[in-house]
Enzyme design. Structure first.
Site, PDB file in Angstrom:
ATOM      1  N   HIS A  55     -44.244  30.578 -80.406  1.00 26.03           N
ATOM      2  CA  HIS A  55     -44.899  30.351 -79.123  1.00 26.03           C
ATOM      3  C   HIS A  55     -44.448  31.471 -78.185  1.00 26.03           C
ATOM      4  O   HIS A  55     -43.338  32.006 -78.330  1.00 26.03           O
ATOM      5  CB  HIS A  55     -44.493  28.990 -78.545  1.00 26.03           C
ATOM      6  CG  HIS A  55     -45.113  27.823 -79.239  1.00 26.03           C
ATOM      7  ND1 HIS A  55     -44.992  26.530 -78.766  1.00 26.03           N
ATOM      8  CD2 HIS A  55     -45.876  27.761 -80.378  1.00 26.03           C
ATOM      9  CE1 HIS A  55     -45.658  25.717 -79.585  1.00 26.03           C
ATOM     10  NE2 HIS A  55     -46.193  26.420 -80.569  1.00 26.03           N
ATOM     11  N   GLU A  84     -43.391  31.454 -75.139  1.00 28.61           N
ATOM     12  CA  GLU A  84     -42.181  31.205 -74.351  1.00 28.61           C
ATOM     13  C   GLU A  84     -40.925  31.362 -75.200  1.00 28.61           C
ATOM     14  O   GLU A  84     -39.944  31.968 -74.770  1.00 28.61           O
ATOM     15  CB  GLU A  84     -42.192  29.786 -73.763  1.00 28.61           C
ATOM     16  CG  GLU A  84     -43.419  29.468 -72.926  1.00 28.61           C
ATOM     17  CD  GLU A  84     -44.475  28.717 -73.729  1.00 28.61           C
ATOM     18  OE1 GLU A  84     -44.820  29.147 -74.842  1.00 28.61           O
ATOM     19  OE2 GLU A  84     -44.972  27.690 -73.228  1.00 28.61           O
ATOM     20  N   CYS A 125     -43.557  23.687 -74.167  1.00 32.86           N
ATOM     21  CA  CYS A 125     -43.506  22.478 -74.998  1.00 32.86           C
ATOM     22  C   CYS A 125     -42.042  22.099 -75.222  1.00 32.86           C
ATOM     23  O   CYS A 125     -41.119  22.788 -74.774  1.00 32.86           O
ATOM     24  CB  CYS A 125     -44.212  22.722 -76.340  1.00 32.86           C
ATOM     25  SG  CYS A 125     -43.286  23.770 -77.479  1.00 32.86           S
ATOM     26  N   CYS A 156     -40.064  24.938 -76.868  1.00 32.26           N
ATOM     27  CA  CYS A 156     -39.790  26.084 -75.995  1.00 32.26           C
ATOM     28  C   CYS A 156     -38.845  25.703 -74.853  1.00 32.26           C
ATOM     29  O   CYS A 156     -38.016  26.513 -74.440  1.00 32.26           O
ATOM     30  CB  CYS A 156     -41.099  26.647 -75.471  1.00 32.26           C
ATOM     31  SG  CYS A 156     -42.096  27.384 -76.786  1.00 32.26           S
TER      32      CYS A 156
HETATM   33 ZN   LIG Z   1     -43.912  25.965 -77.129  1.00 34.40          ZN
END
Ligand SMILES: [Zn+2]
Length: 168
Positions: free
Chosen positions: A66, A68, A96, A99
């Site tokens: 991801h 982040e 999320c 992250c």
């Molecule tokens: Zn994430």
């Protein structure tokens, strides 16, 4: 709406500029055929320490990449960890649970996000490529022993543009 107004009062012009850069990275990721997410880590003076777009699809990437997580991991490899305390993660969408965990473990002290997890969930629906958590990052951080400042949602309509038509 009330949340957005409250968030706007906690961010500076520099914050908004960096957040819009994260949204531009999301669009660039989409243009490369990746999921439309972008993030960057900046020092308190606005110096960008690391940037990343989503790279969650094999074989080039993997589902843990991801934007982040990639951005905070890259920042943690490039500057002393104690400097991350004063750094901010700017992200086109609320981190999320994975992250948010990465923000916590790298010691990044602040998060500024555009789209809320809730708004993102409405955009992605039950798309199997992004089964979005219904879990605000503030709830993840609240369980930690170290405080992380969170500002958002902000400029959600701008951040939503990169997602329109993507998840159908
Ligand atoms: Zn994430």
């Amino acid at each position: 709406m009330t949340d957005t107004i409250a968030a706007a009062e906690q961010c500076t012009a520099q914050d908004l500029e960096l957040l819009r850069r994260a949204i531009a990275i999301a669009q660039e990721a989409k243009d490369r055929g990746r999921h439309p997410f972008g993030a960057l880590v900046a020092a308190a003076d606005g110096t960008i320490l690391a940037e990343a777009g989503n790279n969650s699809m094999p074989p080039e990437g993997d589902p843990t990449q991801h934007a982040e997580l990639s951005a905070v991991a890259a920042a943690a490899r490039s500057v002393p960890l104690e400097e991350l305390r004063d750094a901010t993660l700017f992200t086109s969408a609320e981190p999320c649970a994975m992250c948010a965990g990465a923000v916590y473990w790298t010691g990044v002290g602040r998060v500024v996000y555009a789209l809320s997890e809730e708004r993102l969930l409405r955009l992605t629906g039950d798309n199997p490529e992004n089964p979005t958590f219904a879990l605000p990052c503030r709830e993840v951080f609240a369980r930690g022993q170290r405080h992380v400042d969170v500002v958002g949602p902000l400029v959600e309509d701008e951040a939503a543009l990169a997602h329109e038509g993507f998840w159908r």
